[in-house]
Design a protein around this motif. Structure first.
Motif, short mmCIF file in Angstrom:
data_model
loop_
_atom_site.label_atom_id
_atom_site.label_comp_id
_atom_site.label_asym_id
_atom_site.label_seq_id
_atom_site.Cartn_x
_atom_site.Cartn_y
_atom_site.Cartn_z
N VAL B 72 0.83 -1.20 0.00
CA VAL B 72 0.00 0.00 0.00
C VAL B 72 0.87 1.26 0.00
CG1 VAL B 72 -1.73 1.27 1.30
CG2 VAL B 72 -1.91 -1.19 1.09
N VAL B 73 1.95 1.24 0.80
CA VAL B 73 2.87 2.39 0.82
C VAL B 73 3.44 2.62 -0.58
CG1 VAL B 73 5.11 3.20 1.63
CG2 VAL B 73 3.52 2.19 3.23
N MET B 74 3.84 1.48 -1.22
CA MET B 74 4.44 1.58 -2.54
C MET B 74 3.46 2.19 -3.54
SD MET B 74 6.07 -1.59 -4.60
CE MET B 74 4.52 -2.31 -5.10
N ALA B 75 2.21 1.70 -3.49
CA ALA B 75 1.21 2.23 -4.42
C ALA B 75 0.90 3.69 -4.11
CB ALA B 75 -0.05 1.38 -4.36
N GLY B 76 0.83 4.02 -2.81
CA GLY B 76 0.54 5.40 -2.41
C GLY B 76 1.65 6.32 -2.89
N ALA B 77 2.90 5.92 -2.63
CA ALA B 77 4.03 6.74 -3.07
C ALA B 77 4.03 6.84 -4.59
CB ALA B 77 5.34 6.13 -2.57
N GLY B 78 3.71 5.72 -5.25
CA GLY B 78 3.65 5.74 -6.71
C GLY B 78 2.62 6.73 -7.21
N ALA B 79 1.44 6.74 -6.55
CA ALA B 79 0.38 7.67 -6.97
C ALA B 79 0.84 9.11 -6.77
CB ALA B 79 -0.89 7.39 -6.17
N ILE B 80 1.50 9.37 -5.63
CA ILE B 80 1.98 10.74 -5.37
C ILE B 80 2.98 11.13 -6.45
CG2 ILE B 80 3.33 12.14 -3.77
CD1 ILE B 80 2.07 10.48 -1.51
N GLY B 81 3.86 10.19 -6.79
CA GLY B 81 4.84 10.47 -7.84
C GLY B 81 4.18 10.74 -9.18
N LEU B 82 3.12 9.97 -9.47
CA LEU B 82 2.43 10.13 -10.75
C LEU B 82 1.72 11.47 -10.83
CD1 LEU B 82 0.46 6.91 -11.72
CD2 LEU B 82 2.22 8.05 -13.03
N ILE B 83 1.05 11.83 -9.72
CA ILE B 83 0.17 13.00 -9.76
C ILE B 83 0.95 14.29 -9.59
CG2 ILE B 83 -1.79 14.13 -8.65
CD1 ILE B 83 -2.66 11.24 -7.81
N TRP B 84 1.81 14.33 -8.53
CA TRP B 84 2.50 15.60 -8.26
C TRP B 84 3.93 15.61 -8.76
CZ3 TRP B 84 -0.82 13.75 -4.22
CH2 TRP B 84 -2.00 14.50 -4.10
N ALA B 163 1.35 -0.79 -9.78
CA ALA B 163 1.09 -0.95 -8.35
C ALA B 163 -0.33 -0.52 -8.01
CB ALA B 163 2.10 -0.16 -7.54
N LEU B 164 -0.79 0.56 -8.65
CA LEU B 164 -2.16 1.03 -8.38
C LEU B 164 -3.18 0.02 -8.87
CD1 LEU B 164 -1.84 4.82 -9.13
CD2 LEU B 164 -2.40 3.75 -6.96
N VAL B 165 -2.95 -0.53 -10.06
CA VAL B 165 -3.84 -1.58 -10.57
C VAL B 165 -3.85 -2.75 -9.59
CG1 VAL B 165 -4.18 -3.25 -12.42
CG2 VAL B 165 -3.55 -0.92 -12.97
N GLY B 166 -2.65 -3.07 -9.07
CA GLY B 166 -2.55 -4.16 -8.10
C GLY B 166 -3.33 -3.87 -6.84
N VAL B 167 -3.26 -2.64 -6.35
CA VAL B 167 -3.97 -2.28 -5.12
C VAL B 167 -5.47 -2.43 -5.29
CG1 VAL B 167 -4.71 -0.21 -3.89
CG2 VAL B 167 -2.35 -0.86 -3.85
N VAL B 168 -5.97 -2.04 -6.46
CA VAL B 168 -7.39 -2.19 -6.72
C VAL B 168 -7.75 -3.67 -6.77
CG1 VAL B 168 -9.20 -1.79 -8.43
CG2 VAL B 168 -7.55 0.00 -7.92
N ASN B 169 -6.81 -4.47 -7.28
CA ASN B 169 -7.10 -5.89 -7.47
C ASN B 169 -6.92 -6.74 -6.23
OD1 ASN B 169 -7.76 -7.30 -10.12
ND2 ASN B 169 -6.67 -5.45 -10.70
N ILE B 170 -6.07 -6.30 -5.30
CA ILE B 170 -5.78 -7.14 -4.15
C ILE B 170 -7.04 -7.57 -3.40
CG2 ILE B 170 -4.76 -7.11 -1.84
CD1 ILE B 170 -2.28 -5.89 -3.07
#
Lengths: 226, 248
Positions: B72-84, B163-170
């Motif tokens: 979850v941390v990885m996906a969260g950090a990934g999302a932050i990196g993608l967006i901002w 990672a985000l796709v994975g988080v939705v799928n987990i």
């Protein structure tokens, strides 16, 4: 003024279908693969009907998964190589909708034929007749999910020279829910058990994938093309 | 306050601050690890049914928790990196993936070691074991994607999408697998009103969980510092650092 989004999607769909008709071999190979893989199982395990019957749902579904995987690359690869993909991303239309059109074309060319061939494989695997309808129903609901989710994986790896093996690692774990519910429904209907629940879940997965997967695919395409 | 965060997000300050934090986090990890292991292996009574083999939960359960938490941390950090487009978030996501995969692997191995005396077999296709295995596949996919794309920026962004796709799928995978087959014992700690685990067994478990958390923080910062240096190797401040080290 540019023509509307539906028009653009329809044009793209027609183009992809036309390309598929022109490259028949590429389209047919995954379907042949589907048939060959399934027919290997009786030879590898046993031609005994009872055993085949028990294995049939899982084997047919796994083969469908692998056949889809094999066909995924064709979704974006050639467009990426000849630059058409970049043009699509530069066009004024939302990429998400264009992705919908491309995935639909892919499913019509690879998912639908799997559906048509499946009853034949059911016969080869001694699947009871009452389960045949369920097999078709689960494939009809499940294979579009495979195309939609697979599109994300292809979009992520399209820029890589050898993305094939990586693609299977990315995509196959995401296919597991479809496999579980698809195979289980066929299994249940072979045993004359109710299957409504599994079909509802497959339907829900389909709606979920239709809504979200193209968004992720569009984002991935933008990253892959830089 | 905001200035601090802005500063922290710049690789250079992060490199300094992380350098100061690592000894403290590592120290806390060591203390908690000793406390947790002593409590778990010596002080806690043997289980009336499982005997001493239950003690593996002090490794197994925290690893399983961490495996999910880190994803979850990885996906969260990934999302932050993608967006901002925060570089440091990319670094955190990239550095988390191998640690998370290791914890997942550890949870699988310890689960299998425990399964041999308890269930009589190394591996069963039990729901939770299976979803942990699938989680490992998801981690390996993310790591594979990182490795396959040469440009670090686009590798990070592609891995973040995955990672985000994975988080939705987990959750979907978890519940479909659960429904498919379950043999695993139910949760014993998260039933908050009345945990079915005795307090003398629970406290060491919590200490171990905290210890693992600090281990993650330490390992993450260590890896992230390396990653920052590598990504910023052409920046002025890294060149300066290199010169300083040469003088020493």
């Amino acid at each position: 003024m540019a023509p509307g989004i539906p028009h653009a999607c329809l044009t793209l769909l027609k183009r992809d279908l036309l390309l598929a008709v022109r490259r028949r071999n590429e389209v047919i190979n995954p379907i042949l693969f589907f048939i060959v893989v399934v027919s290997l199982f009786p030879m590898g395990i046993s031609p005994e009907r009872g055993l085949l019957q028990a294995l049939a749902p899982g084997v047919i579904w796994v083969a469908a998964l692998l056949a889809t995987l094999l066909s995924l690359e064709s979704m974006f690869r050639s467009d990426f190589e000849d630059g058409a993909l970049e043009q699509m991303l530069l066009s004024p239309y939302p990429v998400t909708f264009l992705v919908h059109a491309k995935v639909l074309a892919h499913w019509l060319v690879t998912g639908l034929p799997l559906l048509l061939i499946a009853p034949l494989l059911g016969v080869l695997m001694a699947l009871p007749e009452q389960a045949m309808g369920t097999l078709l129903a689960t494939l009809a609901l499940g294979t579009p999910v495979l195309s939609l989710v697979g599109a994300i994986g292809v979009a992520l790896t399209v820029g890589l020279r050898r993305g094939g093996a990586l693609l299977s690692l990315l995509v196959l774990p995401l296919y597991i829910p479809v496999l579980i519910f698809g195979a289980n429904a066929v299994d249940a209907s072979a045993a004359n058990l109710p299957i409504a629940g599994q079909l509802y879940i497959l339907g829900a997965l389909l709606l979920f994938a239709v809504t979200l997967a193209p968004i992720a695919t569009a984002a991935a395409l933008k990253i892959s093309t830089g | 306050m905001w200035r601090f965060f802005h500063k922290l997000a710049s690789p250079r300050y992060f490199y300094d601050i992380a350098g100061h934090l690592i000894p403290w986090l590592g120290g806390l990890f060591a203390v908690l690890l000793i406390v947790g292991l002593y409590g778990g292996l010596v002080l806690a009574p043997a289980d009336y049914q499982q005997g001493d083999s239950f003690r593996i939960i002090y490794i197994h359960v925290p690893s399983a928790w961490m495996s999910l938490f880190i994803y979850v941390v990885m996906a969260g950090a990934g999302a932050i990196g993608l967006i901002w487009r925060i570089k440091l978030a990319d670094v955190v996501a990239a550095s988390s993936a191998p640690i998370g995969a290791s914890f997942t692997f550890l949870a699988l191995v310890t689960g299998s070691l425990w399964g041999k005396p308890m269930w009589g077999t190394w591996w069963v296709w039990d729901a939770r074991l299976t979803s942990e295995l699938i989680l490992l596949f998801l981690y390996l996919g993310v790591i594979g994607l990182y490795g396959a794309i040469e440009d670090k920026r686009s590798a990070s962004r592609a891995a973040a999408v995955l990672a985000l796709v994975g988080v939705v799928n987990i959750p979907i995978i978890h519940y479909s697998v659960e429904w498919w087959n379950t043999l695993h014992q139910g949760p014993t700690v998260t039933k908050l009103d009345a945990p079915s685990i005795h307090i003398s067994m629970l406290l060491p478990l919590l200490a171990m969980a905290l210890a693992f958390m600090f281990y993650y923080a330490t390992a993450l910062l260590l890896r992230a510092r390396c990653e920052v240096l590598e990504r910023e190797r052409h920046a002025a401040w890294t060149q300066e650092l290199a010169k300083q080290w040469e003088h020493q």
